[in-house]
Design an enzyme around this catalytic site. Sequence first.
Site, PDB file in Angstrom:
ATOM      1  N   GLN A   3     -55.966  17.840  69.570  1.00  0.00           N
ATOM      2  CA  GLN A   3     -54.967  17.235  68.686  1.00  0.00           C
ATOM      3  C   GLN A   3     -53.913  18.259  68.304  1.00  0.00           C
ATOM      4  O   GLN A   3     -54.235  19.295  67.733  1.00  0.00           O
ATOM      5  CB  GLN A   3     -55.688  16.710  67.438  1.00  0.00           C
ATOM      6  CG  GLN A   3     -54.764  16.192  66.356  1.00  0.00           C
ATOM      7  CD  GLN A   3     -55.477  16.093  65.019  1.00  0.00           C
ATOM      8  OE1 GLN A   3     -56.528  15.496  64.919  1.00  0.00           O
ATOM      9  NE2 GLN A   3     -54.912  16.687  63.994  1.00  0.00           N
TER      10      GLN A   3
ATOM     11  N   SER B 277     -50.888  19.959  63.387  1.00  0.00           N
ATOM     12  CA  SER B 277     -50.509  21.002  62.422  1.00  0.00           C
ATOM     13  C   SER B 277     -49.628  22.067  63.045  1.00  0.00           C
ATOM     14  O   SER B 277     -49.744  22.375  64.233  1.00  0.00           O
ATOM     15  CB  SER B 277     -51.758  21.687  61.880  1.00  0.00           C
ATOM     16  OG  SER B 277     -52.495  20.810  61.081  1.00  0.00           O
TER      17      SER B 277
ATOM     18  N   SER C 120     -58.462  22.707  67.641  1.00  0.00           N
ATOM     19  CA  SER C 120     -59.793  22.976  68.182  1.00  0.00           C
ATOM     20  C   SER C 120     -59.888  22.352  69.571  1.00  0.00           C
ATOM     21  O   SER C 120     -59.222  21.358  69.872  1.00  0.00           O
ATOM     22  CB  SER C 120     -60.882  22.453  67.245  1.00  0.00           C
ATOM     23  OG  SER C 120     -60.686  21.114  66.945  1.00  0.00           O
TER      24      SER C 120
ATOM     25  N   GLU D  12     -60.253  10.113  61.166  1.00  0.00           N
ATOM     26  CA  GLU D  12     -60.932  11.376  60.912  1.00  0.00           C
ATOM     27  C   GLU D  12     -61.911  11.229  59.760  1.00  0.00           C
ATOM     28  O   GLU D  12     -62.876  11.954  59.650  1.00  0.00           O
ATOM     29  CB  GLU D  12     -59.889  12.449  60.590  1.00  0.00           C
ATOM     30  CG  GLU D  12     -60.458  13.857  60.517  1.00  0.00           C
ATOM     31  CD  GLU D  12     -59.365  14.894  60.268  1.00  0.00           C
ATOM     32  OE1 GLU D  12     -58.264  14.525  59.825  1.00  0.00           O
ATOM     33  OE2 GLU D  12     -59.625  16.072  60.535  1.00  0.00           O
TER      34      GLU D  12
ATOM     35  N   GLU E 199     -56.843  20.645  46.984  1.00  0.00           N
ATOM     36  CA  GLU E 199     -55.736  20.350  46.077  1.00  0.00           C
ATOM     37  C   GLU E 199     -55.060  19.029  46.460  1.00  0.00           C
ATOM     38  O   GLU E 199     -54.763  18.194  45.599  1.00  0.00           O
ATOM     39  CB  GLU E 199     -54.703  21.492  46.106  1.00  0.00           C
ATOM     40  CG  GLU E 199     -55.192  22.797  45.480  1.00  0.00           C
ATOM     41  CD  GLU E 199     -56.203  23.560  46.330  1.00  0.00           C
ATOM     42  OE1 GLU E 199     -56.195  23.382  47.569  1.00  0.00           O
ATOM     43  OE2 GLU E 199     -57.018  24.311  45.761  1.00  0.00           O
TER      44      GLU E 199
END
Lengths: 401, 401, 375, 375
Positions: free
Chosen positions: B120, B123, B155, B238, B371
């Site tokens: 994937q 990010s 990953s 996910e 957060e």
Amino acid sequence: MTSTDTPPDLGAEDLAARVEAFLAEHDPSTTEPSEFLRERFAAGLAWVHYPAGLGGLGAANGLQTAVDAAFAEAGAPENRPRLNVIGLGMAAPTILRFGTESQHRRWLPSLWTGEDIWCQLFSEPGAGSDLAGLATSAVRDGDEWVVNGQKVWTSMAHHARWGILVARTDPSAPKHRGLSYFVVDMQAPGVEVRGLRQITGEAEFNEVFLTDVRIPDDQRLGEVGQGWAVAQYTLMNERVAIGGGTLPRESGAVGPLAARWREHPEAHTPGLHDRMLRLWVQTEAARLTAERLGQQQAAGQPGPEGSGVKITYARLNQECSSLELELRGEDGLRYPDYTERRPEVEDYGRRDAAWRYLRFRANSIEGGTSEILRNVVAERVLGLPAEARADKDVPWKDLPR
Amino acid sequence: MTSTDTPPDLGAEDLAARVEAFLAEHDPSTTEPSEFLRERFAAGLAWVHYPAGLGGLGAANGLQTAVDAAFAEAGAPENRPRLNVIGLGMAAPTILRFGTESQHRRWLPSLWTGEDIWCQLFSEPGAGSDLAGLATSAVRDGDEWVVNGQKVWTSMAHHARWGILVARTDPSAPKHRGLSYFVVDMQAPGVEVRGLRQITGEAEFNEVFLTDVRIPDDQRLGEVGQGWAVAQYTLMNERVAIGGGTLPRESGAVGPLAARWREHPEAHTPGLHDRMLRLWVQTEAARLTAERLGQQQAAGQPGPEGSGVKITYARLNQECSSLELELRGEDGLRYPDYTERRPEVEDYGRRDAAWRYLRFRANSIEGGTSEILRNVVAERVLGLPAEARADKDVPWKDLPR
Amino acid sequence: MSAAAPTPSTPETGDLLYSDVEEDLRASVRALVEKQAPWDVVLARTDTEEPVDTDLWKRLTQEIGVAGLAVPEERGGAGASWREVAVVAEELGRAVAPVPFLGTVVATALLLGTGEDELLAAVAAGERTAAVAVGATRGPGRPVPVTVERQGGGDLLQGTVTAVIDAVTADVLLVPVSGTEIAVVEAGVDGGGDGVTRTTAESLDMTRRLTDVTFDGAPARIVAGADVEHALRIGAAVLASEQLGLAERCLADTVAYLRERHQFGRALASYQALKHRLADLWVAITQARATARYAARCAADGSPDLPVAAAVAAAHGSEVALLAAEDSLQLHGGIGFTWEHPAHLFLKRARAEALLLGSADHHRAVLAELVDLPA
Amino acid sequence: MSAAAPTPSTPETGDLLYSDVEEDLRASVRALVEKQAPWDVVLARTDTEEPVDTDLWKRLTQEIGVAGLAVPEERGGAGASWREVAVVAEELGRAVAPVPFLGTVVATALLLGTGEDELLAAVAAGERTAAVAVGATRGPGRPVPVTVERQGGGDLLQGTVTAVIDAVTADVLLVPVSGTEIAVVEAGVDGGGDGVTRTTAESLDMTRRLTDVTFDGAPARIVAGADVEHALRIGAAVLASEQLGLAERCLADTVAYLRERHQFGRALASYQALKHRLADLWVAITQARATARYAARCAADGSPDLPVAAAVAAAHGSEVALLAAEDSLQLHGGIGFTWEHPAHLFLKRARAEALLLGSADHHRAVLAELVDLPA
């Protein structure tokens, strides 16, 4: 106001001599207390760093401690410092800084002697952390202002002769710019003081209702619209209390906790022991931090650690008293008395553990909430961006409330 | 895609019968594994809730578990589920939902059999929590897109044949509206995979550099500009992992901690005991919370507790492994090996305590920081106002970065 | 504590959700309590000489039957279970309702083991109110401070039990005299029966005042078959649900207040530090709910895992309820510190509950034994 | 533990500020370390076979004289005090500098009590490097794992000490053989002297690797007058300053990163939840500074309160440093989890330091005795 009869470099020895001379002339054991205090004020030995004629001699600020100690040792009468903490600590410096000469002479003598107790009329039900949002209105009517509104958390109001008041004189200006600052006669018609019962059962603070209260314009401090700046000066004086002298180890809420621990070995458990030791270490760390802050201030580096010290003491008071209740077990389930009444001004350490547990809840609210103080640290110390706000430039009357 | 050869109410018994028949025809002990898997896919027994022709039979979702169990019991080969977790868990449902019929047929069979591993590419160094701020560009050139940028935390990229990619196709649109979603051939020229060494010493994840990588337009999933919605669908998949079956007591990081405690009475102290018991209680509470969430989901009430469970497990993993180091004392100061290498996909519980302490730091970052998840709970569960933001309607290229 | 101690086995979790029947029961209790005992009424009562709302208790027991839920139908109850009892506890905790429910729970659990079916049925029907005379902080496993004098005409009780839960209006007291025996003492109403002196204590928790009870030759009937530890454990398990209800109420009140209150031109609810604090509290409450439900489930099913489940629920529930009440007061700011705001009702209840039937510290120590993690 | 135990008396606080001399010293150390050992250089060294920066150590000792600060001038030192040593520790902690400073501190404190003035002067001058052979986690009050065989020609040492601090490059080892005696052993360089085998351990803290030392008939000189407990206590006090420096660095790095990093169109530093977290960390660090300074002051002045001061500073400093390092990694997000970012250097140092010379748990237990708060 300038003084002409003060030596330019009045030192500790000069002051000691003046105190000695004063005491020789006014024997504390035979002079009537209020007479004594008035004479002490007149001699400039009240607050020696104030100007001559206003209870002082224009001396350095740090010299007051020795003067007070000398008077105390001689058995001189006190000027009700605990009852008049607002007057002496906050009103007086504000009057000195922003008052006219005639205001100085009108209010400072009877304030210092304790004949007149003062209170502070700032907070409102709708304006706590956001003091500048206050809604109490003052409308000009000739030489007077007509005041309407409600104040809250006013300590000493039931004893007070005078109050320092912030009110809104221009609701169409942005919030910080439409305020003015007054001295209000607490005996004036339309001033109503009601005890505000708190969770301990007692009424330590007050609500003050102001209904068509008329304040002469000569009781205004500072310019019209300058109220925010004057109030900031007042509040700045609230936070100077820390420092001076060695704080005792185990002072504060850890004291009764540790004492209870030592006196009741049958209540010891490993889990409670660990929690107590952690609080003991944190308290000692907080003590040393306050000591260090005092040293910084004495060295002329007025660091911003004060906010951190207040946050920490509030938390430690709360956690220590809570743990003390656990240590007390069944006794921790009892309470002395919830009856509504006026409390004495007294040492918290002598009150019941459950009372302290409740009273200490306010420590993280009164005088700046811990949340606001974290903002202060983040923004003023660490330089992080301020919270987004949309209330600074909008007319006050248009803000959401 | 609709299927015509699927009985309308395919039940558990029917499936069991089909599995039995399939196994009778394809003996796992004699059939070549990849052949077996391809046949299983063709028989619709791969993921039975997928449509017929795409490895499924249009059965109910919950019936897969029994099918998998039956194959496992018969000693059937696996389809590399741990290595292809991204492919099976995230890429496949997205392809099914947004792909064309030819895309389904092109990618799903080899994905399911494990012949092709997927990764994937979402990010980026500058776009972590704020995924929609990503900068990798895709510029149209005839029937192809030319892609440039850098992805991170990928990953399996070093094993992968295909990657799912979100890239910016319109920098002048607001950030969420200028994205498109592609499948990239990881063997295409310009794709460079580099191991990203992490604080444990190992390179578990990758950086992927994309330099003038050409992607045919028929490898786009969804419409141009629809990339955000497609990516949200991928990420939604996910978070479905929780639930199903009873979680064992003392699973997770408390397990090795408790085991160490039991095995090393000489290291016991009251303070460590109290901390361990607190973590044990919290872990058991978290376990029961996850169990309850699973029951809610099974009952068709897909509650929002998942974010809370993830926050809690991250914290518990961190605190348990940290306490375990304290319990180990001197052994807690040692580390197996910081040499850079590729780690096996393995059970964390079997790794050294210090390794786990380090690895678990990422638990509160990967897959949504704690957060961000607190924001999710506050805004979506408690209905509190969203954070102020100024980036939603501004062209992406004009945003501060 | 062997070198190869096995990981503890995992008992079946069972159903942790609320059934429709439970939700109906909740709705009935909530409707009645919201009507008859909203917080301002509860607060006003604390300044009176009648700390218990006996009228509300009458309606709860007689209209809804809350005292008989765990009692089999054939023994005069509703034949439900401790699960339903726990749901009632949630609602009464949410309202800090001043009724003797918790004491009744422990008394019922105790009587269920005995042959005192007449008394059990009367308690289940709300015709009589029973309290168990043990100190309020007493977790499972502590000694009993009374003695029995066997006399010609019967048994007489001697001793003092301080800080008894829900004895203010009890007309019968159950006094554990050993691990399996209780003395049944007629307590009368308004002060005491023969040889029984009751003094209502000024209590931190104004809505659940404790009673000091002195027995000075009080006539008692000794009854066997009572499992005192089990009854206290049931009490701790149900208390966890009460704490859950209280915590939920505190969170809900705080969320509502922060949404409405504006400072610096913004709703307080929009400040991220406060949002995250409420998010953390919500997470803690989801856990308190799961542990309380599991304890109630174990109690209802007679699971052998009840001791673990009750200890976990009690240790966790105490801390979550106290956190919720303390955070609520803090986030309400000055208004929360005033008598005329309900925040203190919850704070005092939560602070006291954290000591009731064993503190979190005590329950963790119990757990250490149960799950083989010795000191 | 009497029923009327008095409140402990309060020792004089003394000066907790930094003197101008101390600030000058700090500036010198910082300038040298920033030039010679910025974090990327420190990181790169961890992958080499030379974990200690011997060149930096040489310059620190010979140009600035950091090893001789607490040694009187007449014994070959600079005649400063442990206060100045603590300032150096702050700076080396801030840089996670891979030099044998902490080990030297403990060795110096040990030698000061003995007549080993030649060795002391050589250590103070940086000509020799000494390490004290005790296990790294050893707080004051634990046993010594070696034995001395008295032989004709001299004493021979037997035994193994694991996890010794700063023994990687030490050429002399000081081995406590009783509370007041040490064995001085020539360790040679690069591996070991006669009968001494050193193995550098793969250590959690990559910038302070530990050494396992085996003595197998190593010739030793037994020296009296050493106060092992005192030396370890000095070490713990100075370590607290190292932790302070590390925590300050973590906070500063995090503030800088959050100001620069934007997500959702805003600097991360503008999010209130993060602001409050940093504010709390800052508050904790002001406390760590006060406690570390007080411990250094007590060490410098030979205050009888040193045991309390060191225990408080160590217990508090460990937790603050770890909090700072963990928060820093978390708030850096993914980048903080990568090898190529310095956050892990501080995390590993802080996590290891929380066990060095006694854990916080150990120091609290010590404190319980010292301030009469027994278990």
